[in-house]
Design a protein around this motif. Structure first.
Motif, PDB file in Angstrom:
ATOM      1  N   SER A  76     -21.638 -17.076 135.661  1.00 49.39           N
ATOM      2  CA  SER A  76     -22.740 -17.412 136.563  1.00 49.39           C
ATOM      3  C   SER A  76     -24.065 -17.477 135.815  1.00 49.39           C
ATOM      4  N   TRP A  79     -24.109 -20.604 133.589  1.00 49.38           N
ATOM      5  CA  TRP A  79     -24.318 -21.775 134.434  1.00 49.38           C
ATOM      6  C   TRP A  79     -25.788 -21.905 134.817  1.00 49.38           C
ATOM      7  N   ARG A 130     -18.213 -24.125 135.514  1.00 46.40           N
ATOM      8  CA  ARG A 130     -18.440 -23.168 136.608  1.00 46.40           C
ATOM      9  C   ARG A 130     -17.333 -23.249 137.648  1.00 46.40           C
TER      10      ARG A 130
END
Length: 214
Positions: A76, A79, A130
């Motif tokens: 996360s 990303w 992702r």
């Protein structure tokens, strides 16, 4: 603390040395577990460690478990870093486009399109990385690990194309505040690329440790 427990904990820390916070958390968790395990069963350090390893795993297994547990957060964060870097690179590209005013030559125009293509590639592969980590995609283009590497490379290419355009503009005597804008955006992009590289490298080490054989 016994030497045996100390060696076990140090081995775990060494295998997680790419993230000092994760290594410290793993050490504290395992240390507390070992001491409670030994106290509850009135065992010596050697017996406690041996029984704990049998149920909790050796240092390789423990490191894999902790790396795997933190991998989602790293994905996360990577990303988000890529998206922010891409947005910053696009803003820098637009600022420079307004600063330059006119196209210097055909190469200048081609570099602009290559810059845009690189940013689109970054967005595409960042999304593949992702989504590929969280879901089973209908079409497996590449692994999430590879996708993030390609996205990082695309950002670097975008910056290279942008700086090449700036160099061409400078060839026609770009001075004053336009030159300052070019220098400022170039410096910001270089810093962003370096930060993206650090973030992808850290995520890559999480991947490696989480999937490493015992």
């Amino acid at each position: 603390m016994s030497q045996l427990i100390q060696e076990y904990l140090l081995s775990i820390e060494r295998k997680l040395d790419f993230d000092s916070g994760l290594a410290l958390r793993a050490r504290e968790d395992v240390e507390e577990y070992l001491h409670e395990f030994a106290a509850d069963r009135h065992l010596g350090a050697q017996d406690a460690v041996q029984l704990a390893i049998a149920g909790f795993g050796d240092s390789d297994s423990v490191a894999r478990q902790y790396a795997a547990s933190g991998l989602g957060r790293q994905i996360s964060q990577t990303w988000l870093t890529l998206i922010l870097a891409m947005a910053g690179a696009f803003a820098a590209m637009r600022l420079r486009a307004m600063t330059f005013g006119v196209e210097v030559n055909e190469l200048f125009s081609a570099l602009l399109w290559l810059d845009r293509f690189a940013l689109a590639t970054c967005l595409c592969f960042a999304a593949i990385g992702r989504l590929g980590f969280s879901f089973r995609l209908p079409l497996q283009v590449c692994s999430p690990r590879t996708a993030f590497r390609i996205a990082m490379l695309a950002i670097a290419c975008s910056v290279a194309f942008g700086l090449s355009r700036a160099a061409l503009a400078n060839a026609v005597n770009l001075t004053g505040w336009p030159a300052l804008i070019v220098i400022a955006t170039a410096a910001a992009e270089i810093i962003a690329v370096a930060f993206v590289g650090i973030r992808v490298r850290k995520m890559d080490r999480y991947f490696f440790r989480a999937s490493a054989a015992g």
